[in-house]
Design an enzyme around this catalytic site. Sequence first.
Site, PDB file in Angstrom:
ATOM      1  N   GLU A 108      29.434  35.621  34.416  1.00  0.00           N
ATOM      2  CA  GLU A 108      30.073  36.926  34.220  1.00  0.00           C
ATOM      3  C   GLU A 108      30.476  37.175  32.765  1.00  0.00           C
ATOM      4  O   GLU A 108      31.627  37.516  32.476  1.00  0.00           O
ATOM      5  CB  GLU A 108      31.287  37.060  35.138  1.00  0.00           C
ATOM      6  CG  GLU A 108      30.943  36.944  36.616  1.00  0.00           C
ATOM      7  CD  GLU A 108      32.132  37.141  37.530  1.00  0.00           C
ATOM      8  OE1 GLU A 108      33.284  37.088  37.033  1.00  0.00           O
ATOM      9  OE2 GLU A 108      31.935  37.320  38.737  1.00  0.00           O
ATOM     10  N   GLU A 150      27.126  34.970  43.901  1.00  0.00           N
ATOM     11  CA  GLU A 150      28.392  35.130  44.613  1.00  0.00           C
ATOM     12  C   GLU A 150      28.309  36.430  45.407  1.00  0.00           C
ATOM     13  O   GLU A 150      27.786  37.433  44.911  1.00  0.00           O
ATOM     14  CB  GLU A 150      29.592  35.221  43.661  1.00  0.00           C
ATOM     15  CG  GLU A 150      29.918  33.970  42.870  1.00  0.00           C
ATOM     16  CD  GLU A 150      31.127  34.168  41.948  1.00  0.00           C
ATOM     17  OE1 GLU A 150      31.913  35.119  42.193  1.00  0.00           O
ATOM     18  OE2 GLU A 150      31.270  33.401  40.992  1.00  0.00           O
TER      19      GLU A 150
END
Length: 739
Positions: free
Chosen positions: A203, A324
């Site tokens: 991220e 995820e």
Amino acid sequence: MQKFILSGSTFLILQIGLLTTFHSTGIAQIGVDINLNVKHLTGSVSEFDRSKFIFIHAGITDNEWDSDEQRKSFLEDYDVYMGRNNGSIVWEYNNTKEDANNKGFPDVPWMQQRGRSDINNYKNKVEAHQFEDRYDNMMIGGQEFMYPNGQTTRPPGNSSIAPWAYKDYNALAEFYANYLTYYFGEGGDSGRPRPRMVEVMNEPFVKANKLGTTRASLSEMHNVVAKRIRQDHPDIMVGGYTAAHPAFESGNFNHWRNNWKLFIDVAGEEMDFFSFHLYDFVGDRNRMQDEMQRKGSNIEAIMDMINHYSYLKLGATKPWSISEYGWFCPPCDSPYYVERDWYNLRSFNSMMVQLMERQDQILNAVPFMILKARWAHNTARDEYNTYGPRLMREIGELEGEPAHGGWVYTEFIKFFEFWKDLKGTRIDTKASDLDLLADAYVVDNKVYLVLSNLEHSKQTVKLNFMDTPSTVERIMVKHLYETNFIPQLDTTYFDADIEEIELGKEATMILEYTFSEPIDIPESSQETSYFAEQYFQAIQANTNHSFNIKNVETGEYGEATLRLGLGRAHNRSLRPELKVNGTVVNVPNDWRGYDQKTRDQFFGVLEIPVPYSLLQENNTISIKFGDSGGHISSLALQVFNFSVPIERSDFSTNIEEVELNLETLELFPNPSKSRIYIKNLPQEKRIDYSIFDLTGKELRVGQLSGQFNTIDIENLAQGTYLIEIRTENQTNTMKFVKH
């Protein structure tokens, strides 16, 4: 019209004292066709691969198991695979010395020494070696504090290593390549098997400002690392950018331009796969009704937009890692409570069923849950861990339990109990409603039918098996649902065939059929997606937006769906005039999942059935809206070529006239500052509405559906307004006050 005060509430409810009727050829019922003799292929893939989907976010030597026996039982009893590790590489990054002769670069002889130690440690962990076959789709990844911006390493407190700063991307790439070379082997005594995939950094784009860099620079970092790893390890796939919040529609699609489009433009060629995260999101624990769901049409829009642009820019779509997915609620990280597990479980299940439709493209899809997450426990502040998505918790975290009495599984264990038996060859299924996700698999004489309900109400589902080869001997039904937001997993058995089943709200079900004879699958449905030569067009009123989809292969039999991605404000129409090769095609007033009213705007895919006979090798699509605003984000043609003709069931109940009792229609709260709700609208169809001021000026239009609907009025000035609700044959008006 009468006004009532709700008991215990200051809300006013407006009710219409009127009984009206509308005429219909039938009431739509939800059902699913299952064709046992037709294999469903996406690309060349038809088998359910558990190693892509049934994951735990842990490595092969993770130290958070209570015992080797527990790990063995969990992995084998539930047939689970290791999915992702974002900690080990960071530990070794901080344990690496600087090269005294090449400042800012890692000391390779030191890494060789550390690697030998790591391999010896693994060699001695004999119990772990038996699980190496559950490591095939393993992925490792870095974290933001590995970014070379002058920040120094963080050696452990007992280390004699001095902190130092990596010089640049090349220095970081050297660490990655040498880590993969010296810290792994081929299994057993040679060391841990090398991972299949590397996510360069977790991220990073949402942390670009914090890191003092740009998204373009982060993309270039991915290029440098990927090229260097590929030199020594061409068999290891490198990808990114591990997107945290792919809200492409934000800022009039500036989020798309400045994130995913930029990454594909800069780094797409070098990436072996693209990775991103998918979460249903709640920002206020006290306002769960404001949840912004991705499951349903929003996920489809994200995935189609990436694929469409990748196809145009790179000439092909890339494989995916959904590294995820689940439910994200930052304020919900608090002492453990069971309801939190339900929100995760229903998101895991429905998202997984959606992702299972793309098994040819997905490398792995990892439901986000950590084993114990002890690293997140601030023991000085909290007696118990407040980290949310955990597979295990301490006894004592719930009221009435003995303090610190050991560890037990959370409700997340139900995810693995639910999916533990699924396997087989995918067969043709077709649900009559987009809010019912259906999939099915065959192994010998068993059929596994998967149903997932995107509706926020229970649904009765009719089951229609085609070409049943023999009698049903037994049906085992697993149903994962909630009661007062507490997860329930029921198993029910039937000794004979059943015609319908009740599926809980936002629930998922697996029906395991055992037939008296093995099932043969001689026929096929070949699914292929084709993308338009044009994409991402700003919508102009009464303008024909033209798209060309070429090189489409068709056969004698089949079906087709036009997938129209849209990003539009909630007061804009979602029903354009559509022509395929000059012929008007009806656009359904429905899509997967909820109406997205809790999101800033609608961003989803409309899945529009197209008569197969209209398809040509080269196709022209014309789309025209009556109002301006928003964008067509993607356009794809999903074609199913059948080896034999397939008939679809009509799940309508033939009733010539249906009464709609508007006495049950409710608008509340009234007055209101921010939003109003319309309750008890008919479930069978979507309803149009308009908001007018008292002069008769139309201020907003939109659509409602289902049993409970939200209309945002926050941007209206204070005053009194009229809302007009319309079906095909009736119009009703109610008054409300904006404070």
